[in-house]
Design a protein around this motif. Structure first.
Motif, PDB file in Angstrom:
ATOM      1  N   ARG A  76       0.837  -1.197   0.000  1.00 26.69           N
ATOM      2  CA  ARG A  76       0.000   0.000   0.000  1.00 26.69           C
ATOM      3  C   ARG A  76       0.876   1.254   0.000  1.00 26.69           C
ATOM      4  NH1 ARG A  76      -4.934   2.051   3.818  1.00 26.69           N
ATOM      5  NH2 ARG A  76      -5.458   3.764   2.431  1.00 26.69           N
ATOM      6  N   GLY A  77       1.987   1.197   0.716  1.00 26.73           N
ATOM      7  CA  GLY A  77       2.914   2.322   0.695  1.00 26.73           C
ATOM      8  C   GLY A  77       3.507   2.554  -0.683  1.00 26.73           C
ATOM      9  N   LYS A  78       3.682   1.485  -1.445  1.00 26.13           N
ATOM     10  CA  LYS A  78       4.234   1.610  -2.794  1.00 26.13           C
ATOM     11  C   LYS A  78       3.178   2.056  -3.807  1.00 26.13           C
ATOM     12  CE  LYS A  78       8.335  -0.065  -1.861  1.00 26.13           C
ATOM     13  NZ  LYS A  78       9.486   0.815  -1.876  1.00 26.13           N
ATOM     14  N   GLU A 136      -6.828  -1.347  -2.458  1.00 29.96           N
ATOM     15  CA  GLU A 136      -7.351  -2.463  -3.239  1.00 29.96           C
ATOM     16  C   GLU A 136      -6.261  -3.113  -4.082  1.00 29.96           C
ATOM     17  OE1 GLU A 136      -8.853   0.595  -3.259  1.00 29.96           O
ATOM     18  OE2 GLU A 136     -10.558   0.106  -1.970  1.00 29.96           O
ATOM     19  N   GLN A 137      -5.449  -2.302  -4.766  1.00 23.43           N
ATOM     20  CA  GLN A 137      -4.356  -2.854  -5.573  1.00 23.43           C
ATOM     21  C   GLN A 137      -3.331  -3.545  -4.684  1.00 23.43           C
ATOM     22  OE1 GLN A 137      -2.902   0.463  -7.877  1.00 23.43           O
ATOM     23  NE2 GLN A 137      -4.265  -0.021  -9.579  1.00 23.43           N
ATOM     24  N   ASP A 165      -1.621 -11.979  -4.929  1.00 25.90           N
ATOM     25  CA  ASP A 165      -0.892 -12.535  -6.073  1.00 25.90           C
ATOM     26  C   ASP A 165       0.489 -13.044  -5.661  1.00 25.90           C
ATOM     27  OD1 ASP A 165      -3.021 -11.958  -7.710  1.00 25.90           O
ATOM     28  OD2 ASP A 165      -2.100 -10.190  -8.637  1.00 25.90           O
ATOM     29  N   THR A 166       1.107 -12.381  -4.695  1.00 24.63           N
ATOM     30  CA  THR A 166       2.418 -12.818  -4.214  1.00 24.63           C
ATOM     31  C   THR A 166       2.327 -14.224  -3.639  1.00 24.63           C
ATOM     32  OG1 THR A 166       3.088 -10.542  -3.743  1.00 24.63           O
ATOM     33  CG2 THR A 166       4.309 -12.291  -2.614  1.00 24.63           C
ATOM     34  N   LEU A 208       5.170  -5.998  -8.828  1.00 25.03           N
ATOM     35  CA  LEU A 208       5.014  -4.549  -9.001  1.00 25.03           C
ATOM     36  C   LEU A 208       5.553  -4.091 -10.352  1.00 25.03           C
ATOM     37  CD1 LEU A 208       5.928  -2.924  -5.557  1.00 25.03           C
ATOM     38  CD2 LEU A 208       3.833  -2.569  -6.860  1.00 25.03           C
ATOM     39  N   ILE A 209       6.690  -4.626 -10.749  1.00 27.89           N
ATOM     40  CA  ILE A 209       7.266  -4.277 -12.051  1.00 27.89           C
ATOM     41  C   ILE A 209       6.297  -4.665 -13.158  1.00 27.89           C
ATOM     42  CG2 ILE A 209       9.100  -4.875 -13.688  1.00 27.89           C
ATOM     43  CD1 ILE A 209      10.965  -5.090 -11.174  1.00 27.89           C
ATOM     44  N   ASP A 210       5.746  -5.870 -13.070  1.00 28.91           N
ATOM     45  CA  ASP A 210       4.756  -6.306 -14.065  1.00 28.91           C
ATOM     46  C   ASP A 210       3.536  -5.389 -14.051  1.00 28.91           C
ATOM     47  OD1 ASP A 210       6.398  -8.408 -14.733  1.00 28.91           O
ATOM     48  OD2 ASP A 210       5.247  -9.917 -13.616  1.00 28.91           O
ATOM     49  N   HIS A 211       3.091  -5.004 -12.872  1.00 27.09           N
ATOM     50  CA  HIS A 211       1.929  -4.122 -12.717  1.00 27.09           C
ATOM     51  C   HIS A 211       2.187  -2.767 -13.393  1.00 27.09           C
ATOM     52  CE1 HIS A 211      -1.401  -2.023 -10.773  1.00 27.09           C
ATOM     53  NE2 HIS A 211      -0.538  -1.124 -10.347  1.00 27.09           N
ATOM     54  N   TYR A 212       3.345  -2.182 -13.115  1.00 30.82           N
ATOM     55  CA  TYR A 212       3.650  -0.883 -13.702  1.00 30.82           C
ATOM     56  C   TYR A 212       3.876  -0.980 -15.205  1.00 30.82           C
ATOM     57  CZ  TYR A 212       3.803   1.365  -9.161  1.00 30.82           C
ATOM     58  OH  TYR A 212       3.452   1.865  -7.936  1.00 30.82           O
TER      59      TYR A 212
END
Length: 169
Positions: A27-29, A34-35, A42-43, A73-77
């Motif tokens: 959440r901090g990132k 929700e994401q 997913d982790t 996160l990399i995949d998400h971005y």
């Protein structure tokens, strides 16, 4: 591969001890609860789907979870960046050429699959493929830029085409 009951118990313990922490870290990132919850889940799904769970308890479980989550996160971005670029292209199209929401989704999903396929190629193969199909360079120019033979460029392109075909199947 099926998980053993010991590894499932270990994963359940890892989940119960660290899920809340991982969700807060994400959440901090992401600045979105929700994401963060989705990526935390997913982790653990990624760990569950892994061919082998660690045989012994992890010495640094949070570092391990952070590594897995950072890859997600990399995949998400990457997906967000691709989606943003696609939406910019759509915004510039004349009204007559605008696709339906269903067509947009299909195109975006295809772009994401293509992006993942390209990311999975070795660097030289990806470069040759992009130079041939985006920059429309002849094989001789690609060979000179990559410092390889034209025959190697052809092999690279065959390898990239094989991955494209697998993408379709």
């Amino acid at each position: 591969m099926a998980q053993s009951s010991d590894s499932l118990a270990g994963l359940a313990g890892l989940y119960s001890e660290h899920h809340g922490w991982l969700k807060r870290w994400l959440r901090g990132k992401l600045q979105c609860a929700e994401q963060a919850a989705d990526l935390a889940q997913d982790t653990f799904v990624r760990l569950l789907a892994a061919p082998r769970a660690p045989a012994t308890p992890l010495q640094t479980p949070r570092a391990y979870l952070t590594t897995v989550a950072q890859r997600l996160l990399i995949d998400h971005y990457r997906r967000l960046s691709l989606e943003h670029a696609w939406l910019e292209v759509l915004a510039q199209q004349p009204e007559l050429l605008v696709q339906s929401p269903e067509e947009r989704l299909l195109i975006l999903e295809t772009l994401q699959r293509l992006d993942a396929m390209l990311a999975g190629l070795p660097c030289a193969v990806r470069s040759a493929f992009l130079m041939a199909h985006i920059d429309e360079l002849p094989y001789a120019e690609i060979a000179a830029r990559l410092d390889v033979s034209e025959r190697t460029v052809k092999r690279y392109l065959v390898q990239a085409f094989e991955q494209c075909i697998l993408l379709i199947l």
